[in-house]
Scaffold this motif. Structure first.
Motif, mmCIF file in Angstrom:
data_model
loop_
_atom_site.group_PDB
_atom_site.id
_atom_site.type_symbol
_atom_site.label_atom_id
_atom_site.label_comp_id
_atom_site.label_asym_id
_atom_site.label_seq_id
_atom_site.Cartn_x
_atom_site.Cartn_y
_atom_site.Cartn_z
ATOM 1 N N HIS A 193 0.861 -1.159 0.080
ATOM 2 C CA HIS A 193 -0.035 -0.172 -0.006
ATOM 3 C C HIS A 193 0.905 1.178 0.111
ATOM 4 O O HIS A 193 2.025 1.109 0.084
ATOM 5 N N CYS A 204 -2.109 4.499 4.350
ATOM 6 C CA CYS A 204 -3.029 3.609 4.213
ATOM 7 C C CYS A 204 -2.896 2.292 4.895
ATOM 8 O O CYS A 204 -2.030 2.392 5.886
ATOM 9 N N SER A 205 -3.276 1.380 4.460
ATOM 10 C CA SER A 205 -3.034 -0.095 5.103
ATOM 11 C C SER A 205 -3.403 -1.133 4.109
ATOM 12 O O SER A 205 -3.706 -0.962 2.932
ATOM 13 N N ASP A 213 1.114 -4.422 5.951
ATOM 14 C CA ASP A 213 1.060 -3.013 6.627
ATOM 15 C C ASP A 213 2.407 -2.529 6.515
ATOM 16 O O ASP A 213 3.246 -3.372 7.275
ATOM 17 N N HIS A 257 2.318 1.722 9.737
ATOM 18 C CA HIS A 257 0.776 1.860 9.305
ATOM 19 C C HIS A 257 0.246 0.674 9.806
ATOM 20 O O HIS A 257 0.802 -0.259 10.327
ATOM 21 N N GLY A 258 -1.190 0.735 9.962
ATOM 22 C CA GLY A 258 -2.194 -0.098 10.141
ATOM 23 C C GLY A 258 -1.822 -0.916 11.467
ATOM 24 O O GLY A 258 -1.658 -0.293 12.641
ATOM 25 N N SER A 287 1.016 -2.535 11.967
ATOM 26 C CA SER A 287 2.590 -2.703 11.946
ATOM 27 C C SER A 287 3.159 -1.996 13.127
ATOM 28 O O SER A 287 2.446 -1.173 13.296
ATOM 29 N N LYS A 302 5.485 0.875 14.683
ATOM 30 C CA LYS A 302 5.469 2.200 14.325
ATOM 31 C C LYS A 302 6.802 2.942 14.922
ATOM 32 O O LYS A 302 6.618 3.716 15.670
ATOM 33 N N TYR A 344 -9.802 3.767 7.804
ATOM 34 C CA TYR A 344 -8.462 4.596 7.639
ATOM 35 C C TYR A 344 -8.491 5.666 8.800
ATOM 36 O O TYR A 344 -7.108 6.072 8.813
ATOM 37 N N PRO A 356 -6.019 3.599 12.698
ATOM 38 C CA PRO A 356 -4.601 3.489 13.201
ATOM 39 C C PRO A 356 -4.381 4.789 14.095
ATOM 40 O O PRO A 356 -3.594 4.816 14.695
ATOM 41 N N HIS A 414 1.256 6.525 15.622
ATOM 42 C CA HIS A 414 0.902 6.595 14.110
ATOM 43 C C HIS A 414 1.063 7.844 13.344
ATOM 44 O O HIS A 414 1.773 8.069 12.575
#
Length: 303
Positions: free
Chosen positions: A53, A57-58, A80, A84-85, A87, A89, A203, A206, A212
């Motif tokens: 992505h 996004c994710s 991800d 993101h998402g 995962s 950070k 969206y 996260p 994030h």
């Protein structure tokens, strides 16, 4: 759930794929120590395609593509990216550069035991898979570029960076505004589709994690969105497709032209009146292009 007039964000278990048994979810820890979320659909023994992505996004951005790819007999895998998402950070700037993300992607392929899959990416993910193939041509069988952004610049990027200076980083972890997400979606959609309230929730979700906002701000400032001006861009002689919308405001008007030189085998498809998020807005056209690439690569079928 709504409390005191405010909608609670989706919890991790409610975020796509939200327990759908058609998907397999894993969290491999990479060689670097980074933990990423990976979702898969389709037989584990089937020919693989890895979907990457873009910024902010994710895996959710591929929700209309993975079922079609799996139903056609392929192993559809999405991850991800860092920041993101669901995962990890981390805050270190080096991980959000082109080279840092290429390294992450290599480690994901290693963790999943994928020697030479097809790679497809949307937006930043489209340029990232190109950079990966130029660094590791022996690890890729084909490339799908879906509205790729960040090789020859992104319109208004200077404005986006100006609006997110470093001193604002601590505040970014507190932003929970659905209005910001709605404004962004209005910007990236064309005339072929409409986003939904569920899209806004996915969206926005996260942003409940304090790291994030700072992470995607770091990516915004660390990724080289004008790589053609600063890096040697290798010619990658692999089967490839490129799909983009004629109303895409996140790419220069001639943004796809450079790929005709860099990817001699590329087939380009411009989708009339579509915007930037082609995977969501015109999934039929995207799926047809991806499936034609997969059949060409894995079964030597020329369509």
């Amino acid at each position: 759930m709504i409390r005191s007039g405010r909608r609670d964000p989706l919890g991790p278990s409610e975020m796509f794929p939200a327990g759908d048994p058609a998907y397999r979810v894993s969290y491999p820890r990479l060689e670097s120590g980074l933990k990423v979320r990976v979702i898969e659909r389709g037989p584990s023994s089937a020919p693989p395609i890895v979907l990457v992505h873009g910024w902010g996004c994710s895996v959710y951005v591929f929700r209309h593509n993975m079922p079609a790819l799996a139903d056609a007999g392929f192993r559809a895998i999405a991850l991800d990216l860092r920041g993101h998402g669901l995962s990890d950070k981390p805050k270190e700037a080096g991980g959000y550069t082109i080279d840092g993300l290429v390294k992450d992607l290599r480690e994901v392929l290693d963790a999943l035991g994928l020697d030479r899959p097809v790679l497809a990416g949307h937006s930043l993910g489209g340029t990232l898979v190109y950079h990966f193939a130029s660094s590791y041509p022996g690890r890729v069988l084909g490339l799908g570029l879906l509205s790729p952004a960040g090789l020859t610049g992104v319109p208004r990027m200077r404005l986006y960076r100006f609006l997110t200076p470093a001193f604002m980083t601590p505040l970014l972890g507190r932003i929970r505004s659905r209005l910001v997400v709605k404004a962004a979606l209005r910007r990236v959609y064309g005339k072929r589709g409409h986003f939904t309230e569920r899209d806004v929730e996915e969206y926005s979700a996260p942003s409940q994690f304090a790291d994030h906002g700072p992470a995607i701000r770091q990516l915004l400032h660390s990724y080289d969105w004008n790589a053609a001006d600063h890096r040697h861009l290798a010619i990658v002689n692999l089967p490839a497709i490129g799909v983009w919308g004629t109303l895409d405001h996140m790419m220069p008007e001639d943004g796809m032209n450079i790929y005709l030189r860099l990817l001699p085998q590329i087939t380009l498809t411009a989708v009339q009146d579509a915007g930037h998020v082609t995977t969501e807005e015109v999934p039929r056209e995207v799926n047809e292009a991806l499936l034609s690439l997969l059949r060409r690569v894995y079964f030597r079928v020329n369509e």
